[in-house]
Scaffold this active site. Structure first.
Site, PDB file in Angstrom:
ATOM      1  N   GLU A   9       0.778  -1.229   0.000  1.00 36.29           N
ATOM      2  CA  GLU A   9       0.000   0.000   0.000  1.00 36.29           C
ATOM      3  C   GLU A   9       0.811   1.281   0.000  1.00 36.29           C
ATOM      4  OE1 GLU A   9       0.274  -2.497   2.466  1.00 36.29           O
ATOM      5  OE2 GLU A   9      -1.762  -2.291   3.244  1.00 36.29           O
ATOM      6  N   ASP A  82      -0.960  -4.941   4.061  1.00 39.73           N
ATOM      7  CA  ASP A  82      -0.752  -5.175   5.499  1.00 39.73           C
ATOM      8  C   ASP A  82      -1.535  -6.382   6.046  1.00 39.73           C
ATOM      9  OD1 ASP A  82       0.995  -3.102   5.732  1.00 39.73           O
ATOM     10  OD2 ASP A  82      -0.499  -1.645   6.410  1.00 39.73           O
ATOM     11  N   TYR A 309       4.325  -5.205  12.886  1.00 37.34           N
ATOM     12  CA  TYR A 309       3.115  -4.477  12.486  1.00 37.34           C
ATOM     13  C   TYR A 309       2.428  -3.834  13.696  1.00 37.34           C
ATOM     14  CZ  TYR A 309      -1.011  -3.330   9.781  1.00 37.34           C
ATOM     15  OH  TYR A 309      -2.027  -2.658   9.162  1.00 37.34           O
ATOM     16  N   ARG A 311      -0.690  -2.473  14.111  1.00 37.88           N
ATOM     17  CA  ARG A 311      -2.121  -2.569  14.444  1.00 37.88           C
ATOM     18  C   ARG A 311      -2.409  -3.987  14.894  1.00 37.88           C
ATOM     19  NH1 ARG A 311      -2.430   0.266   9.486  1.00 37.88           N
ATOM     20  NH2 ARG A 311      -2.412   2.467   9.973  1.00 37.88           N
ATOM     21  N   HIS A 356      -1.117 -10.954  14.441  1.00 36.84           N
ATOM     22  CA  HIS A 356      -1.068 -11.957  15.499  1.00 36.84           C
ATOM     23  C   HIS A 356       0.128 -11.851  16.426  1.00 36.84           C
ATOM     24  CE1 HIS A 356      -4.496 -13.606  13.642  1.00 36.84           C
ATOM     25  NE2 HIS A 356      -3.862 -13.849  12.512  1.00 36.84           N
TER      26      HIS A 356
END
Ligand SMILES: [Zn+2]
Length: 795
Positions: A9, A82, A309, A311, A356
Site C-alpha cells: 500500500e 498489510d 506491524y 495494528r 497476530h
C-alpha cells in the site's frame, strides 16, 4: 521465469521490500484503497440484499493504471498489503478490479502474502508461503464498511436538519463522543466533599532534629480512620494532642513486594504509554510507528523495518523473538536478570481481524542509542519505548522492600504511620537505568520518589514536630487524555486497533472536541450532538451495542457469522428509528437542547447583558441555520451571542472566505443525501451541496444571481441553479455549448471562451441558435459584455 508484480500500500514499504527481492520482481504501491463506496446516498442498498456500489476515485485511477502497466507480461501477482482486515480488503479490491477490467489473463497467478515484519528473512519467508485471499476477513471488512456507511448516511442528514451547524456522526465516533460528554456531565455535577488529614514529621529522640520522616494519623481515640472520619475540629484537636504528647515507636513491619514486568505492547497500550510518557497523540504515535514498520535506512545503508506491524491486539511473541530477547538480555544485563524460563503472553481478545503478534523491535540487538543518527528524535523515543517494554518482558521481577513504622502515645489516643519502600533488586527495571535505551526519557518513576526510614526499635522515644491538620476536597474525575480514552474504549470493547486513532482524529476534525494540555475537552457542539444521539438513538450509541457490533464483526472474520446477517439484524430497527426521528419537530429538539445547555452556556449569571431583565437561553436561529444564546425577552430585546465563535475564528485562520452572516440550510438533496446550503461569500452569495471538509475536494457551488431575494430563496430554486453549468446542445462542429452562472450573471461558454448573456434576455427561453448568436457577437466585441444582474424565472 517471468516477471512477478508485488503489490503493497505505501511507497516506503515498496522501497524496503524491493531491496529483498530478485530482479524478476516489480514492487508497486497502491497508496491505500483503490475503491470505496461511492460518497452519495444509495451506495449500500438494503432493499437489494445489501448490494454495494463501489467507486474508483480519480486519484486511484492513475494508481490503478500503473498497476495495469506493471502487470503487462507478468507471470504472477503477489498481493502483499498489510496483515489485517484493511490490508486484506485492499488486496481483494485490486483483484476484483483486475477481473472487472478484463485484464485477468490466463496463466496469471494471483497470490496473497503477509509480512508481520519487513525484514529480509520475514519477507523472503512470507513470499514462500502464499495463500488465497481470506474471504472471511474481506467479509468482515464489507460488513464494517456497510455499517459505517448506513449509519453515517442516515444519521448525518438528520443531524444537519435537526441540529443545524453540526457535521456528521459515525458509528464508533458517536460512542466515543458520548463517553466524552458523559465525563463532562460527571465533572459538572460533581460536588466536592471536604475531608481532613493530620500529618507530622517524626524525629527519633537521639537525632536532635537532624533526622525526620513524615507520618500520618491513622487512628484516633481507638478508631481506625478512613478518608472522611475526621471533622475539622477533631483534626485540630488531634494535631494539638500530638504536639503535646510523648510518643513511642510501636513497631516496624517489613514486607517484600515483587512486581512483574508489563506485557509487550499492543496498539492500545502503546497509544496509552506514548500519550502519558511521551505526550504523543494517538495519530502521531501511529504515524511514527508506521514509519518504523515500513523501513528505515540504517547507517550501513541497509533498509529495514524496525518494528513489527503496529495494528494488533495480540500480546504474543514468536518463539524466535523470545529466544533472541532472552539471549540479548543475558549478554547485556547478566544471567540473573533474565527469567529462568521464557514468559509467554496470550491474547486477551480472540480477534482474527488484526495481526497476530505484539509490537516489538524486529531485532532486539538494535539498541536505541545506535539508531540516534538515523531516526528523528520522536521516532527514536517511540522506538526506545517499544524496545524497553519488549526487553523487560523477559526479565526478572523487580523486588521492593516495604517498611511501615507505627508511632503511638502511651494512652493510645493517637497512632501515626510512616511508610517507605526501597528497591532490593531492579529486575526488569534495569532497562529504565540503561542510558542506551532511554533516548533522553525517564521512565523510572519509582526510584525518583524512593525514600528510606531509619531503623528504630520498638519502644524508642520519638517526638513530633511540624504537626499540621489539613483541609482537602475530593476532586472530580479528570478529563480524558487520548491515551485514557483509548484505554476506556478498549475496556468497553468499542473500536479496534485499526480504528482508535482514526476515531480521535475524526472527532477533532468535526470540531466536536479539542485537546488542551493533552486533555480532551468536548465542545458545546459535540455535547449537543451527543445529547441528540443519546435522546433519539439511545440504543445505537449505547456502549454495549457498539461493543456487540465489534464482536459480530470479529465473528464474521472468524467465519462463524455471515456478513449480511450482521446488516440484516441491524438495519430494520435502525431504519425505523431514523424514520421516526425525522418526524420530530426541530423546535422539539431545540427545546430539549435548551433545557440541557442553556444554564451551562449562560454561566452563573443568566441575566441578559443587554436589557438586564431577561434571561439568556439557547435558541434556534430564524432560518434554522444554527444555535445561539439569546434573550428570552425577544423581540423586545435583540441580544444574541453566537455559539460557534471559536469555530468561525478557526475557519478564518485557515483562509476560508466563507462568512456565516448570511447562510442557511435549505434542505437535503435527495440524490446525494447531503445538505443544500446557502452561503455568503466575498464575491457574492452561492449555494453548495454538502459541507466543506478539510482535506477534501470543495463541494459543488453555484452562484446565486444578485436579483434573487435571500429570504425568498428555496431548496427548489437551489436545485434549479445546481443544474448549471448545463449543456444547451452542440455547435455545428460538434463542440458542446454550455450555459453557466458567473459573477456578473449568466454566460455562454464554448471552447474555453465565455460571453455574458445580455440582461434583457430570459435565460430559460434561450435556444441553441440564440446562444450561438450571442456567443459570436459577444466574441467580436468583448466590451459589450455587461456587468449586470441576470433574471432567471423559476417555475
Ligand atoms: Zn435582553
Amino acid at each position: 521465469s517471468g516477471k512477478v508484480v508485488v503489490l503493497v500500500e505505501s511507497p516506503a514499504k515498496a522501497k524496503t521490500i524491493e531491496k529483498y527481492l530478485g530482479e524478476n520482481y516489480v514492487v508497486v504501491a497502491s497508496y491505500g484503497h483503490v475503491r470505496d463506496l461511492a460518497a452519495r446516498s444509495g451506495s449500500v442498498r438494503p432493499q437489494d440484499d445489501f448490494d454495494l456500489v463501489w467507486e474508483v476515485p480519480d486519484t486511484a485511477k492513475s494508481r490503478f493504471n500503473q498497476i495495469k502497466t506493471a502487470l503487462k507480461g507478468a507471470q504472477a501477482m503477489v498481493l502483499a498489503s498489510d496483515p489485517d482486515r484493511e490490508g486484506e480488503a485492499i488486496a481483494w479490491h485490486i483483484l476484483e478490479m483486475i477481473k472487472l477490467e478484463g485484464i485477468m489473463k490466463k496463466g496469471l497467478k494471483i497470490q496473497r502474502v503477509t509480512f508481520n515484519e519487513i525484514t529480509k528473512t520475514a519477507v523472503q519467508q512470507g513470499m514462500k508461503s502464499p495463500r488465497n485471499i481470506s474471504q472471511e476477513l474481506v467479509d468482515a471488512y464489507l460488513a464494517r464498511r456497510a455499517l459505517d456507511y448506513l449509519i453515517g448516511f442516515d444519521i448525518s442528514p438528520l443531524l444537519w436538519r435537526k441540529l443545524p451547524g453540526s457535521k456528521s456522526a459515525g458509528r464508533v465516533q458517536s460512542a466515543a463522543l458520548c463517553l466524552l460528554a458523559d465525563r463532562e456531565k460527571e465533572i459538572e455535577s460533581f460536588t466536592p466533599r471536604e475531608y481532613w488529614t493530620v500529618e507530622a514529621e517524626i524525629c527519633p529522640a537521639d537525632s536532635k532534629g537532624q533526622v525526620s520522616f513524615p507520618a500520618r494519623l491513622v487512628s484516633y481515640n481507638g478508631v481506625k480512620l478512613d478518608q472522611f472520619s475526621l471533622t475539622g475540629s477533631e483534626a485540630e484537636a488531634a494535631a494539638s494532642y500530638i504536639g503535646q504528647s510523648s510518643l513511642k515507636v510501636d513497631g516496624m513491619k517489613n514486607s517484600v513486594v515483587r512486581r512483574n514486568a508489563p506485557g509487550p505492547y499492543i496498539t492500545s497500550s502503546l497509544q496509552q504509554d506514548a500519550s502519558s510518557k511521551l505526550g504523543f497523540g494517538a495519530s502521531k504515535t501511529m504515524l511514527l510507528a508506521q514509519k518504523l514498520y515500513e523501513g528505515v535506512k540504517l547507517p550501513d545503508g541497509e533498509l529495514v523495518g524496525l518494528i513489527t506491524y503496529m495494528r494488533t491486539d495480540s500480546m504474543q511473541l514468536s518463539a524466535q523473538a523470545i529466544e533472541s530477547i532472552r539471549k540479548f538480555g543475558e549478554e547485556r544485563y547478566g544471567k540473573n536478570y533474565v527469567l529462568s524460563s521464557p514468559r509467554k503472553f496470550s491474547s486477551k481478545v480472540k480477534n482474527a481481524q488484526e495481526a497476530h503478534e505484539a509490537i516489538r523491535p524486529t531485532g532486539i540487538e538494535r539498541i536505541p542509542s545506535e539508531l540516534a543518527k538515523v531516526l528523528e528524535q520522536d521516532a527514536l523515543r517511540l522506538y526506545a519505548l517499544i524496545w524497553r517494554r519488549t526487553m523487560a518482558c523477559q526479565l526478572e521481577q523487580a523486588v521492593f522492600n516495604h517498611v511501615s513504622l507505627d508511632v503511638e502515645d502511651p494512652k493510645g489516643v493517637v497512632r501515626l504511620r510512616s511508610t517507605a519502600s526501597t528497591m532490593e533488586f531492579p529486575g526488569f527495571q534495569i532497562v529504565y537505568r540503561d542510558k542506551d535505551a532511554l533516548a533522553g526519557d525517564n521512565e523510572d518513576e519509582e526510584s525518583a520518589t524512593e525514600k528510606k526510614l531509619p531503623s528504630l526499635k520498638a519502644g524508642s522515644c520519638v517526638s513530633a514536630i511540624d504537626v499540621k491538620h489539613k483541609q482537602h476536597f475530593t476532586e472530580p474525575p479528570p478529563r480524558y487524555t487520548e491515551g485514557s480514552l483509548v484505554k476506556k474504549m478498549e475496556e468497553l470493547g468499542i473500536g479496534r486497533p485499526s480504528t482508535y486513532a482514526h476515531v480521535l482524529k475524526t472527532l477533532q476534525l468535526r470540531q466536536y472536541m479539542q485537546i488542551e494540555k493533552q486533555r480532551i475537552i468536548p465542545r458545546v457542539r459535540g455535547r449537543m450532538v451527543a445529547a441528540f444521539l443519546s435522546r433519539y438513538f439511545t440504543e445505537f450509541v449505547d456502549y454495549g451495542f457498539t461493543a456487540k457490533m465489534e464482536e459480530q464483526l470479529d465473528a464474521v472474520s472468524s467465519g462463524s457469522m455471515k456478513w449480511k446477517e450482521v446488516l440484516q439484524q441491524f438495519w430494520p430497527n435502525f431504519h425505523d428509528k431514523v424514520t421516526s426521528t425525522a418526524k420530530v419537530p426541530t423546535q422539539q429538539v431545540a427545546d430539549m437542547l435548551a433545557s440541557l445547555f442553556s444554564d451551562k452556556l449562560a454561566g452563573k449569571d443568566k441575566t441578559c447583558p443587554n436589557c438586564h431583565t431577561g434571561e439568556l437561553q439557547l435558541k434556534l436561529t430564524k432560518f434554522g441555520t444554527g444555535y445561539f444564546l439569546g434573550c428570552n425577552r425577544y423581540p423586545s430585546c435583540h441580544y444574541s451571542n453566537s455559539l460557534d465563535k471559536d469555530e468561525e475564528e478557526e475557519e478564518e485562520e485557515c483562509g476560508s472566505p466563507v462568512a456565516k452572516s448570511r447562510s442557511k440550510v435549505l434542505g437535503v438533496d435527495s440524490s446525494t443525501g447531503l445538505p443544500v446550503l446557502y452561503k455568503e461569500g466575498p464575491y457574492g452569495d452561492y449555494v453548495q451541496i454538502g459541507e466543506d471538509a478539510k482535506g477534501k475536494l470543495k463541494p459543488k457551488r453555484v452562484r446565486v444571481p444578485e436579483s434573487i431575494n435571500y429570504n425568498a430563496f428555496t431548496l427548489e430554486m437551489a436545485m434549479e441553479l445546481m443544474k448549471y453549468p448545463k449543456e444547451l446542445g452542440v455547435d455545428p462542429e460538434g463542440k458542446p455549448v454550455m450555459i453557466g452562472i458567473g459573477r456578473f450573471g449568466c454566460y455562454i461558454r464554448r471552447e474555453g471562451y465565455s460571453v455574458y448573456v445580455p440582461k434583457d434576455q430570459k435565460v430559460e427561453e434561450l435556444t441553441l441558435e440564440m446562444a450561438l448568436d450571442i456567443f459570436v457577437k459577444g466574441k467580436e466585441d468583448r466590451r459589450k459584455v455587461r456587468k449586470s444582474p441576470v433574471k432567471i424565472a423559476f417555475a
